[in-house]
Design an enzyme around this catalytic site. Structure first.
Site, PDB file in Angstrom:
ATOM      1  N   GLU A  40       0.875  -1.162   0.000  1.00 52.18           N
ATOM      2  CA  GLU A  40       0.000   0.000   0.000  1.00 52.18           C
ATOM      3  C   GLU A  40       0.916   1.216   0.000  1.00 52.18           C
ATOM      4  O   GLU A  40       1.812   1.312   0.862  1.00 52.18           O
ATOM      5  CB  GLU A  40      -0.867  -0.002   1.261  1.00 52.18           C
ATOM      6  N   ARG A 265       4.663 -12.461   9.836  1.00 51.28           N
ATOM      7  CA  ARG A 265       5.368 -11.224   9.516  1.00 51.28           C
ATOM      8  C   ARG A 265       6.673 -11.160  10.313  1.00 51.28           C
ATOM      9  O   ARG A 265       6.809 -11.729  11.391  1.00 51.28           O
ATOM     10  CB  ARG A 265       4.499  -9.989   9.725  1.00 51.28           C
ATOM     11  N   LYS A 275       4.526   0.850   9.306  1.00 52.98           N
ATOM     12  CA  LYS A 275       4.612   2.108   8.565  1.00 52.98           C
ATOM     13  C   LYS A 275       4.013   3.266   9.351  1.00 52.98           C
ATOM     14  O   LYS A 275       4.507   4.384   9.300  1.00 52.98           O
ATOM     15  CB  LYS A 275       3.895   1.963   7.213  1.00 52.98           C
TER      16      LYS A 275
HETATM   17  P1  ATP Z   1       2.698  -2.054   8.030  1.00 55.21           P
HETATM   18  O1  ATP Z   1       2.021  -2.794   9.126  1.00 55.21           O
HETATM   19  O2  ATP Z   1       4.140  -1.824   8.237  1.00 55.21           O
HETATM   20  O3  ATP Z   1       1.978  -0.814   7.637  1.00 55.21           O
HETATM   21  P2  ATP Z   1       1.406  -3.406   5.912  1.00 55.21           P
HETATM   22  O4  ATP Z   1       1.172  -4.853   6.012  1.00 55.21           O
HETATM   23  O5  ATP Z   1       0.267  -2.507   6.120  1.00 55.21           O
HETATM   24  O6  ATP Z   1       2.635  -3.039   6.807  1.00 55.21           O
HETATM   25  P3  ATP Z   1       1.549  -3.322   3.085  1.00 55.21           P
HETATM   26  O7  ATP Z   1       2.049  -2.241   2.221  1.00 55.21           O
HETATM   27  O8  ATP Z   1       0.106  -3.613   3.088  1.00 55.21           O
HETATM   28  O9  ATP Z   1       2.050  -3.018   4.552  1.00 55.21           O
HETATM   29  O10 ATP Z   1       2.385  -4.642   2.836  1.00 55.21           O
HETATM   30  C1  ATP Z   1       2.725  -5.171   1.577  1.00 55.21           C
HETATM   31  C2  ATP Z   1       3.046  -6.619   1.756  1.00 55.21           C
HETATM   32  O11 ATP Z   1       4.142  -6.777   2.639  1.00 55.21           O
HETATM   33  C3  ATP Z   1       1.893  -7.380   2.337  1.00 55.21           C
HETATM   34  O12 ATP Z   1       1.757  -8.595   1.651  1.00 55.21           O
HETATM   35  C4  ATP Z   1       2.282  -7.585   3.767  1.00 55.21           C
HETATM   36  O13 ATP Z   1       1.700  -8.742   4.282  1.00 55.21           O
HETATM   37  C5  ATP Z   1       3.802  -7.662   3.679  1.00 55.21           C
HETATM   38  N1  ATP Z   1       4.428  -7.246   4.933  1.00 55.21           N
HETATM   39  C6  ATP Z   1       4.237  -6.095   5.599  1.00 55.21           C
HETATM   40  N2  ATP Z   1       4.929  -6.075   6.756  1.00 55.21           N
HETATM   41  C7  ATP Z   1       5.596  -7.252   6.813  1.00 55.21           C
HETATM   42  C8  ATP Z   1       6.478  -7.853   7.766  1.00 55.21           C
HETATM   43  N3  ATP Z   1       6.834  -7.233   8.886  1.00 55.21           N
HETATM   44  N4  ATP Z   1       6.962  -9.075   7.485  1.00 55.21           N
HETATM   45  C9  ATP Z   1       6.630  -9.707   6.353  1.00 55.21           C
HETATM   46  N5  ATP Z   1       5.799  -9.213   5.433  1.00 55.21           N
HETATM   47  C10 ATP Z   1       5.278  -7.995   5.648  1.00 55.21           C
HETATM   48 MG    MG Z   2      -1.533  -2.749   4.899  1.00 57.75          MG
END
Ligand code: ATP
Ligand code: MG
Length: 568
Positions: A40, A265, A275
């Site tokens: 995102e 994760r 983020k």
């Molecule tokens: P955050 O919680 O940091 O905002 P998010 O999951 O909202 O992370 P996205 O941009 O939606 O961030 O993530 C893109 C991809 O990366 C998704 O498939 C998500 O599951 C994966 N991802 C995000 N954070 C992690 C993590 N700490 N470890 C492994 N994969 C991750």
């Molecule tokens: Mg997300």
């Protein structure tokens, strides 16, 4: 901590790979493996994302498949083009390429809208006039079923008309939603008539003001996967409970059905990978920006000097799990050291300089000493390092009154100057405030290169730079950004910023560096002998070097001791 076992780049065996192998065996997707990385664009990528990137791109590559980069840009208010650009740059930096498959969920807004209409027509979705608060009240609790919305059974024609007017901008934000008609009594909250669309009069970074209704993540994600022909939609564990909904939408629409698979994760000790929290650090000025070298963002660690190889090797080594744990930060640093040890040229730099004057060395003479560029890489060759009467050494390599276990320079003591001579301390000169201003020594001309022909030994080898030729520079020393192993854990009434390490950055402005470092290009990495790995910062200018400490040497002193004892 046990020493991590580096695994092949494709990674250790894991359950996602096993699923893919099974699907290949049964020819489920006619031999295709097609994954996607779906960030995102609401912040910069962090080390956790690297795990997902390596997994998605790595698995597809292993099986001759493809990976799409898809921006999940369904939330207009938080998304920015700056983030899109940084994500593209970071995925490339990490070493992966999506070729011509760069997509945006917003590309599918038209199709998603048509499908929503289709679900209304099939009696599987309805426009609901409850407010967000009311919807929450109607949802029930884990032990109690939810209450059906009074709008749940309104006519299909009425819902179609209202949905069209929602799209046409006839209603205010928050006044209506489109909801899937599933099961208000489901034990899974996600299935209690989830919202598919909400009204948001907000400008979108790509579609501008074309839309004032936006699809929810859950409604957009599976359908985007379906449109792109994704075979394995790999995501993190928090989406496990969303899988029934993912499946419900594609089944209700009767479209191609990808498979969602969840993994844990990444969490790292002393590090926050969220983020939202990283944005707080930037907005509140706790760091200099998203690419501050203390940040766990890919832009930050890149600026700090971490290599993509090190990060890929780290990701491959940690494997996958169905339960979320925490990986030691030291494990990541291990892979950084391991990679830089092979590739980073060695140089000498003095971070906290103390002047040494060799009284019996000829005034005005400058010798060129041979120094090895990288003992791990014979091809790296040697270089010339100037040596003269006035040198700088580290302040901490001298003690006027040495404790028992201190073997470095002190009055009457002889040590080896790396690639130089044996020197012996004869005395010190202090300034008005009693600090040592100069250390006086004599050198033994017979020990050129660092060995005594009479076989006499010294207990320490220290690094130095020649004062007349040295270039002055700035070195930024970093330690963990957070003091707590789990920085998310806070006392009552505090937020995570209370766990910030006030000493995470120390700037040393009077460092003395080998002359060849004067014009080193930003991004160039070195090992400063005995001190660690360092990388030229983007703030450097010709003649004005600025370095970031990438990572310390694990056991700097033991190492140099060992090397010093080896015959040259
Ligand atoms: P955050 O919680 O940091 O905002 P998010 O999951 O909202 O992370 P996205 O941009 O939606 O961030 O993530 C893109 C991809 O990366 C998704 O498939 C998500 O599951 C994966 N991802 C995000 N954070 C992690 C993590 N700490 N470890 C492994 N994969 C991750
Ligand atoms: Mg997300």
């Amino acid at each position: 901590m046990t020493t991590p076992n580096p695994e092949p780049a494709s990674g250790p065996s894991n359950f996602v790979r096993d699923i893919i192998l099974d699907d290949l065996k049964t020819n489920k997707y006619r031999g295709r493996v097609h994954t996607r990385f779906p960030p995102e664009p609401n912040g910069y990528l962090h080390i956790g994302h690297a795990k997902s990137i390596c997994l998605n791109f790595g698995l597809a590559a292993e099986f001759g498949g493809k990976t799409n980069l898809r921006f999940d840009d369904t939330n207009p208010s938080k998304e920015e083009t700056e983030y899109v650009d940084s994500i593209i740059d970071n995925v490339h930096w990490l070493g992966f390429d999506w070729q011509d498959r760069l997509f945006y969920a917003s590309d599918y807004f038209g199709q998603l809208y048509e499908w929503a209409v289709q679900l209304i027509q099939a009696g599987k979705a309805y426009v609901c006039d409850l407010t967000a608060d009311e919807i929450r009240q109607y949802r029930g609790t884990p032990s109690e079923p939810g209450k059906e919305s009074p709008y749940r059974n309104r006519g299909i024609e009425e819902s179609l008309d209202l949905f069209a007017r929602m799209k046409a901008g006839k209603f205010l934000d928050g006044t209506r939603t489109l909801r899937a008609k599933i099961d208000m009594a489901s034990p899974n909250f996600n299935m209690r008539d989830p919202i598919m669309y909400r009204i948001l009069h907000a400008e979108h970074h790509r579609t501008g003001n074309e839309w004032c209704i936006y699809p929810m993540y859950d409604y957009a994600h599976g359908q985007s996967d379906s449109i792109e022909g994704i075979t394995h939609s790999i995501c993190t564990l928090e989406f496990e409970d969303h899988r029934p909904l993912y499946d419900w939408y594609v089944e209700a629409l009767g479209i191609y059905h990808p498979r969602q698979i969840e993994f844990d994760r990444l969490n790292l000790t002393y590090t926050l990978l969220s983020k939202r929290k990283l944005l707080t650090l930037v907005q509140e000025g706790h760091v200099r920006g998203w690419d501050d070298p203390r940040m766990p963002t890919l832009s930050g660690i890149r600026r700090r000097g971490y290599t993509p190889e090190a990060l890929r090797n780290f990701c491959a080594s940690i494997g996958l799990s169905k339960t979320t744990g925490s990986i030691e930060l030291g494990r990541l640093e291990y892979f950084v050291r391991e990679d830089l040890n092979k590739s980073a040229p060695r140089v000498m730099a003095v971070l906290r300089p103390l002047k040494v004057i060799i009284d019996n060395y000829p005034e005005g003479q400058v010798e060129e000493m041979d120094a090895i560029n990288n003992p791990e890489d014979a091809g790296a060759g040697t270089r010339k390092v100037p040596f003269s009467k006035v040198l700088f050494i580290e302040r901490e390599d001298f003690r006027e009154d040495p404790p028992k276990e201190f073997f470095r320079l002190s009055p009457g003591r002889e040590v080896r100057l790396r690639y130089g001579y044996f020197i012996k301390c004869t005395g010190v000169v202090k300034n008005a405030s009693g600090e040592i201003a100069e250390v006086h020594c004599t050198y033994d001309p017979a020990t050129r290169g660092g060995n005594a022909p009479d076989g006499r030994k010294v207990k320490a080898t220290i690094h130095w730079v020649s004062a007349g030729q040295a270039v002055s520079g700035e070195v930024r020393m970093y330690s963990n950004l957070f003091l707590k192993e789990d920085p998310g854990q806070v006392e009552e009434g505090q937020d995570f910023t209370a766990n910030l390490n006030p000493k995470s950055l120390e700037v040393l402005v009077e460092c003395k560096l080998e002359p060849e470092l004067a014009n080193a290009a930003p991004g160039t990495r070195y090992q400063f002998e005995r001190l660690g790995y360092f990388c030229v910062d983007a703030d450097a200018a010709p003649g004005k070097p600025v370095f970031n400490r990438t990572v310390t040497l694990k056991d700097a002193w033991a190492k140099i001791e060992k090397r010093g004892k080896q015959p040259k």
